[in-house]
Design a protein around this motif. Sequence first.
Motif, PDB file in Angstrom:
ATOM      1  N   ALA A  53       9.739  -5.812   5.168  1.00  0.00           N
ATOM      2  CA  ALA A  53       9.113  -5.942   3.677  1.00  0.00           C
ATOM      3  C   ALA A  53       8.828  -4.739   2.933  1.00  0.00           C
ATOM      4  N   MET A  54       8.606  -4.883   1.842  1.00  0.00           N
ATOM      5  CA  MET A  54       8.504  -3.599   0.945  1.00  0.00           C
ATOM      6  C   MET A  54       6.856  -3.724   0.640  1.00  0.00           C
ATOM      7  N   GLN A  55       6.293  -2.593   0.220  1.00  0.00           N
ATOM      8  CA  GLN A  55       4.771  -2.439  -0.213  1.00  0.00           C
ATOM      9  C   GLN A  55       4.871  -2.013  -1.451  1.00  0.00           C
ATOM     10  N   ILE A  56       4.083  -2.560  -2.431  1.00  0.00           N
ATOM     11  CA  ILE A  56       3.838  -1.943  -3.687  1.00  0.00           C
ATOM     12  C   ILE A  56       2.352  -2.103  -3.930  1.00  0.00           C
ATOM     13  N   ALA A  57       1.717  -1.500  -4.980  1.00  0.00           N
ATOM     14  CA  ALA A  57       0.345  -1.416  -5.418  1.00  0.00           C
ATOM     15  C   ALA A  57       0.152  -1.457  -6.954  1.00  0.00           C
ATOM     16  N   ALA A  58      -1.071  -2.383  -6.987  1.00  0.00           N
ATOM     17  CA  ALA A  58      -1.473  -2.573  -8.541  1.00  0.00           C
ATOM     18  C   ALA A  58      -3.154  -2.289  -8.551  1.00  0.00           C
ATOM     19  N   GLY A  59      -3.473  -1.110  -9.132  1.00  0.00           N
ATOM     20  CA  GLY A  59      -4.692  -0.647  -9.191  1.00  0.00           C
ATOM     21  C   GLY A  59      -4.989  -0.393  -7.434  1.00  0.00           C
ATOM     22  N   GLU A  60      -6.133  -0.801  -7.217  1.00  0.00           N
ATOM     23  CA  GLU A  60      -6.552  -0.626  -5.808  1.00  0.00           C
ATOM     24  C   GLU A  60      -6.050  -1.828  -4.848  1.00  0.00           C
TER      25      GLU A  60
END
Length: 959
Positions: free
Chosen positions: A875-882
């Motif tokens: 899988a890949m990880q992404i972030a939005a804000g916290e």
Amino acid sequence: MTTELPKTFDPADIEARWYRHWEENGLFRPERPDAEPYTIVNPPPNVTGSLHIGHALDNTLQDVMIRYERLRGKDALWVVGTDHAGIATQMVVERQLEAKQDKRTNYSREDFVDKVWEWKEESGGTITRQLRRLGCSMDWPREQFTMDEHFSSAVLKTFVDLYNDGLIYRDKRLVNWDPKLKTAISDLEVETTDVKGHFWHFKYPLEEGVTLDDGRDHIVVATTRPETMLADMAVAVHPDDERYTSVIGKHVVLPITGRRVPIVADEHADPELGSGAVKITPGHDFNDFDVGKRAGFAPADMLNMLDAEANVCQTADALVPEEFLGLHRFKRDGVDGARELVVQRLKEQGYLIPHIAKTKKGEEQELDAEPRTIATPFGDRGGVVIEPWLTDQWYVDAEKLAVKPIEAVKSGAIEIVPKSWEKTFFNWMENIQPWCVSRQLWWGHRIPAWYGPAIGEGQVVGIDLPHAPKRLNASLEKDECFVALDSADAKQRASAFLEKGGLELEIREFVGRHEVIEAIFRNQLDLTKHYPIWRDEDVLDTWFSSALWPFATLGWPDKTDLVEKHYPNNLLISGFDILFFWDARMMMMGQYNTGQNPWPKLYLHGLVRAADGQKMSKSKGNVVDPLGLIDQYGADALRFFMAAMESQGRDIKMDDKRIEGYRNFATKLWNATRFCQANGIGASTSIAAPKASHAVNRWIIGEVVETKQALDAALADLRFDAAANTIYHFVWDRFCDWYIELVKGNFDAETKAVAGWALDQILVMLHPFMPFITEELWSKQGDRADYPLITAQWPDPQADVDAEAKAEIDWLIALTSATRTAKNELGIAPGAKLQAYCASPSPLAKSVVEANAGAIERLARLTPVTFGEAPSGAAMQIAAGEDEFVIPLEGVIDIEAEKARLEKALAASAKEAKSLEGRLSNANFVERAKPEAVEKARADHAHHVAEVARLEAALARLG
């Protein structure tokens, strides 16, 4: 009602049309008698000039400010005009005469000046027409010219007042003399160029009975200008140089002339340079002039060996041999000049010390002089070597006039932006030299001074009858001077002078002193009955008249309404290269004539350089024509480039790709407006922001509020780059890329109202930078012909930033952006729909996903978004804000193949980055390689460093 826009944005179609509309309807200076004034005066370009890239920068920045303040409701006045450009204009007209086998001296002064006025009326408006093409919103009905009658009156008054206050005077000093134009010129008109020359060494014999401590009977001097030894008046040595202590106060006897000159002690002589002894020619070298004064030589006694055309003439002591008289200073048209003959005679007489040089084979050879590269001053218009020439000129006591400007800058009454220029300003002003303001031309403001013979013992004296009267100048030692506003005033002053001397003579006015002498020869003037006066034939330096520009253009010395309201001006924008020639002198003249500083703030911008960083020049062939750029990309794109690249304290590098990019920016706005029109979005009906309930609408209103605040702050600080980039990113990123995308498919009444209002705010805020496209779009968005954009109201949203809406939409944008970036890094198709998991969502994440599921699916292509643990697997990880999201990749891409691809690309970029880092850390490469090669290496290194970071992040996403 909106008017449908054409599919294609064509700048040429709208620019001339809108400029004509603005000018014909007086919209550059709308009637605002009670409004707060805002005033800028343009640095007046030469009437002979054409728009160059420096003008484009300078005037773009001014227009940004004047349009901004006009939109803010002020009585914005941008004073426009041209400078009469004495030398340049006279040269243009003289060249026209030469083309017809004619010349200036075939005409009387008055007739020639009439011809210049004819040229001005026919051909002198080129640059003002070109300023219109740039979009400059100047007050054209009040266009000024430095030779206009009212302006000339201000110039004459200033000269007379300065003279009466002892601040302007005649003096004999060295000037930059152009032997081709036969006039003094300013330092700004001198260009220093490295040329191949020579360094000669000569023996100067000591007077009989005198020797140095080492027994030598001569002193060795070195020079790059051997011809000037015909007017040498001393030899200088350092007072602490023990080699010459015993001969200080003694004399040398010059070869060729036989002149006996003193050996003087002066710190100008450098003991470490050459022999430590320096020949001193005070009449032909600026440093020597100062040495001569310190040695006790009065300027009137300093020897001059050249005439106005740089031909050798007899010195006052008549010691120049006849064979030199009439020779040009240099070799010309194959004929040896004074330089060659001096060297020849010194060599013949045994006074030349040869230079021993080695050939390529290592053999010694004897040369007359050492080859040297010499920094040589040339006149920028005459194109010949400038001669320091001792002559009588008019000078302003700049040291006294500089006191108040220095105080103003130190106290903060005048702010120089950027502040880094203050040190340069103080250094020049605190060491300022007398300002030479006279020029030997026919075109310009005639110096308001008349001369007459001196009187003594009840007799008129001071008129000699030389054999060549036409070469005679007025002599300060013998002539009386009457500075007056006009001829009648001069005659009154002459009458008072005669009455004081007890003489009753009829005053007769003549054109010049030589006419007086001719009249005496022809028995047409009896000095026992008549008193002749004649006017000074020189004109004033154009910088003298332009120093009055901030107030004389408004009608000073009359107390006009314009003077009362618009002086002092609010701001001056100019290139740093005229800080002293124009800006500082306006400070001096403003304080002297009005008792006020001409403006509270001075903004100095940099130069526009070629793409490789070199200074633009015709000789290098790298000059850029702004009109060509306007033809290619449009005035708006060029203007935006100038503003966006203008960073305080830095020069601008030309970059056609950036200008093309700003043309694309204009096209983006054009297309966004067409999209709005297609969805029923037209002009707003209020200044205040509409009421909004949708988060996306509340968000864009807040974005307008923040953009307006940032724009105001940037322009208050004259950060043109920050201002341009603020509006650019709001238009492109926030409005076009996000707001329009977010509201697609949901154009209810509220959204239409908010979108139309937001677009209007964009047009108003962007207008100072891109006036043409914004006015066109404004006019097509609704029927508001009586409310053109140029005189619209600056945004006043009367709203606050909605923190909740901002957090929601910014989170949504962050999620979408992160997903798109990750897809791009891993080679996943942009349209591919992916599942996303968030194990520990924040309250914000839950509320945004719940309220915007459709937008997330449409923009981020994430569906569904699940709050919970992701299944195991790649899988890949992404972030939005916290919030952290996991996006499974099983079945989406070949994980191992993608890892291998990324690792291979990472290794290649890392290797290339390391190689480039080694090259850039090598001093030999950085110092010796071509600037463009070094610049490319730096750009390539930055690219590969960024690639390494991107690829490492992509690998990290894959776990």
